[in-house]
Design an enzyme around this catalytic site. Sequence first.
Site, PDB file in Angstrom:
ATOM      1  CB  SER A 182      -5.798  -6.667   8.457  1.00 48.37           C
ATOM      2  OG  SER A 182      -6.921  -7.072   9.212  1.00 48.37           O
ATOM      3  CE  LYS A 236      -2.261  -8.564   6.046  1.00 51.75           C
ATOM      4  NZ  LYS A 236      -1.810  -8.060   4.745  1.00 51.75           N
ATOM      5  CE1 TYR A 253      -4.042 -11.589   6.057  1.00 50.47           C
ATOM      6  CE2 TYR A 253      -5.421 -10.544   7.724  1.00 50.47           C
ATOM      7  CZ  TYR A 253      -4.943 -10.603   6.421  1.00 50.47           C
ATOM      8  OH  TYR A 253      -5.357  -9.683   5.507  1.00 50.47           O
TER       9      TYR A 253
END
Length: 322
Positions: free
Chosen positions: A175, A205, A201
């Site tokens: 991402s 990533k 998150y």
Amino acid sequence: MSWYRNTVWFVKGLREYTRGGYESASRHFNPADVEVDVAGRSFLVTGANSGIGKATAKEIARRGGTVHLVCRNKERAEVAKEEIVTETGNQNIFLHIVDISNPKAIWKFAEKFQNEHKLNVLINNAGCMVNNRELTEDGLEKNFATNTLGTYIMTTALLPLLEKAADARVITVSSGGMLVQKLNISDLQSGNGPFDGTMVYAQNKRQQVVLTEQWAKAHRNIHFSVMHPGWADTPAVRSSMPDFYERMKNSLRTEAQGADTVLWLAVSAEATKLPSGLFFQDRQPVPTHLPLAYTHSPPEDEEKLMQMLEEFSQKFKSVSPG
């Protein structure tokens, strides 16, 4: 500085990560790159029952590939498999039920898979963004267990099979959010301080980018890549980022647009002409750090991450049933 990084990332995203960014970039694509027959080649896609994973699996199936769908939810996975078979006419679609947040289950699956199948391309697409700190049954923070450790174990466990394959590739769906994060190996399970699911998150990533770079150095016979799909309208975005979805829903990419670079990396001959270990967006390698963002980490931290994940993974392998 975090405010600066987040602002730069969001402004950059408004310009490049939306549907308009894809449409602009796609004017320079060569359609022939993905107009290929991959019959006889085997692809494994994690998180393949919806979103970018399903869109990728469907396009590979259209091109004749044997596709292994690795999914957590059996009911949704069976619906996805039926849809792919019906729309593509490809019967070589196989379903495996595995929870990527469960390291013991991944080891068990990989051992069985290696004995029964070949594999040319692994696509690490499964992921989650849990906004409150949750622990798995193994006591692992769920985002870390799925996005980082699950990706590490799935890849590591299947490397021996990939090493035997012709034109082997590993593609990990990351991402652009990772651009706001510097690798932090001091708190892999986010147990210190306030818990921000979005930033956890993004850290996961960033870890995936580091994994890809490290794997590329260690395994020269396999082409590794990691990519950002842009901001796509997927079930995961709707459920995990409802406010973002409401604000951006008219500008989000389709699932197929989000999956385009995954497909290109998986099937195109052009992709493997580029060095292993790069980060891609819209079929082009792009920087893994924003200017002035101070997100570079020392090599010893990146090596330590690999060591820590290996220790985690071996612990779960040693107690794996079967």
